[in-house]
Design a protein around this motif. Structure first.
Motif, PDB file in Angstrom:
ATOM      1  N   GLU A 112       0.931  -1.325  -0.048  1.00 43.85           N
ATOM      2  CA  GLU A 112      -0.145  -0.072   0.132  1.00 43.85           C
ATOM      3  C   GLU A 112       1.063   1.298  -0.047  1.00 43.85           C
ATOM      4  O   GLU A 112       0.562   2.249  -0.904  1.00 43.85           O
ATOM      5  CB  GLU A 112      -0.967  -0.010   1.329  1.00 43.85           C
ATOM      6  N   PRO A 113       1.809   1.370   0.813  1.00 46.65           N
ATOM      7  CA  PRO A 113       2.690   2.620   0.931  1.00 46.65           C
ATOM      8  C   PRO A 113       3.576   2.780  -0.307  1.00 46.65           C
ATOM      9  O   PRO A 113       3.732   4.088  -0.973  1.00 46.65           O
ATOM     10  CB  PRO A 113       3.365   2.660   2.057  1.00 46.65           C
ATOM     11  N   MET A 155       1.536   6.153  -6.838  1.00 45.20           N
ATOM     12  CA  MET A 155       0.654   7.141  -7.633  1.00 45.20           C
ATOM     13  C   MET A 155       0.951   8.582  -7.300  1.00 45.20           C
ATOM     14  O   MET A 155       0.505   9.406  -8.292  1.00 45.20           O
ATOM     15  CB  MET A 155      -0.539   7.022  -6.704  1.00 45.20           C
ATOM     16  N   VAL A 156       1.439   9.149  -6.235  1.00 50.61           N
ATOM     17  CA  VAL A 156       1.845  10.660  -6.087  1.00 50.61           C
ATOM     18  C   VAL A 156       2.945  11.040  -6.933  1.00 50.61           C
ATOM     19  O   VAL A 156       2.813  11.926  -7.856  1.00 50.61           O
ATOM     20  CB  VAL A 156       2.319  10.718  -4.444  1.00 50.61           C
ATOM     21  N   ILE A 159       0.975   3.919  -2.924  1.00 54.18           N
ATOM     22  CA  ILE A 159       0.670   5.555  -2.870  1.00 54.18           C
ATOM     23  C   ILE A 159       1.885   6.304  -3.298  1.00 54.18           C
ATOM     24  O   ILE A 159       1.608   7.292  -4.114  1.00 54.18           O
ATOM     25  CB  ILE A 159       0.424   5.735  -1.486  1.00 54.18           C
ATOM     26  N   SER A 200       8.592  10.322   1.128  1.00 53.71           N
ATOM     27  CA  SER A 200       7.790   9.837   0.309  1.00 53.71           C
ATOM     28  C   SER A 200       6.920  10.743  -0.428  1.00 53.71           C
ATOM     29  O   SER A 200       6.313  10.721  -1.375  1.00 53.71           O
ATOM     30  CB  SER A 200       6.850   8.883   1.213  1.00 53.71           C
ATOM     31  N   TYR A 201       7.104  12.176   0.361  1.00 56.34           N
ATOM     32  CA  TYR A 201       6.279  13.127  -0.374  1.00 56.34           C
ATOM     33  C   TYR A 201       7.065  14.161  -1.344  1.00 56.34           C
ATOM     34  O   TYR A 201       6.828  15.006  -1.758  1.00 56.34           O
ATOM     35  CB  TYR A 201       5.727  14.260   0.766  1.00 56.34           C
TER      36      TYR A 201
END
Length: 169
Positions: free
Chosen positions: A49-50, A56-57, A53, A133-134
């Motif tokens: 999941e992470p 996807m970002v 994500i 991650s961002y």
């Protein structure tokens, strides 16, 4: 000077397209792995999941910059198409200036978000911190800022050979 800038933007465009494509590919591989693990093997893995994500970002923000340069973003032109050429050009410049403003806001606030979360670990995926991650947010918005500046300074780049790769329509 302009040719050097355009050549570097072509390279950045290809790199961004590759990164967005790889992240989409990884996301489409990782999600079924997570589903298979949970429902067939009866053990839910924490990492799919992470990873999905993050992919996807990455795909969203880096891919948005690619789509903007290629002119393949969503646009409603019903009103603009009916305007005289001078007003069409003025509206295009206004849109570019608004994109520059919005991209700058996204860059600034996502940069602050990354700084704020830089040391916070991701429990399900300890390889990265939340701030790391961002990172696609400020990176993607910085690329978008460069592409908007390119459009403001040199016009639309939709017909450059590198942008037309694979476009047979």
């Amino acid at each position: 000077m302009s040719e050097i800038y355009l050549k570097w933007m072509d390279r950045l465009y290809l790199l961004a397209m590759g990164v967005a494509g790889i992240s989409l590919l990884v996301m489409t591989i990782v999600i079924p792995i997570g589903i298979f693990s949970r429902y067939v093997l009866n053990r839910g893995e924490s990492w799919p999941e992470p990873v999905a994500i993050i992919c996807m970002v990455t795909f969203t923000f880096i891919g948005a910059a690619v789509g903007y340069r290629a002119g393949s973003h969503i646009a409603v032109n019903m009103l603009i198409d009916r305007l005289p050429l001078a007003l069409k050009n003025a509206c295009a410049r206004l849109v570019d200036l608004l994109m520059l403003f919005i991209s700058s806001l996204i860059f600034w606030y996502s940069y602050l978000l990354c700084l704020e979360l830089w040391e916070q670990p991701v429990a399900e995926f300890p390889v990265l911190t939340s701030g790391e991650s961002y990172l696609p947010l400020p990176i993607g918005s910085a690329i978008l800022i460069l592409f908007v500046l390119e459009r403001l300074l040199f016009g639309s780049q939709e017909n450059r050979p590198v942008v037309l790769i694979g476009n047979h329509g």
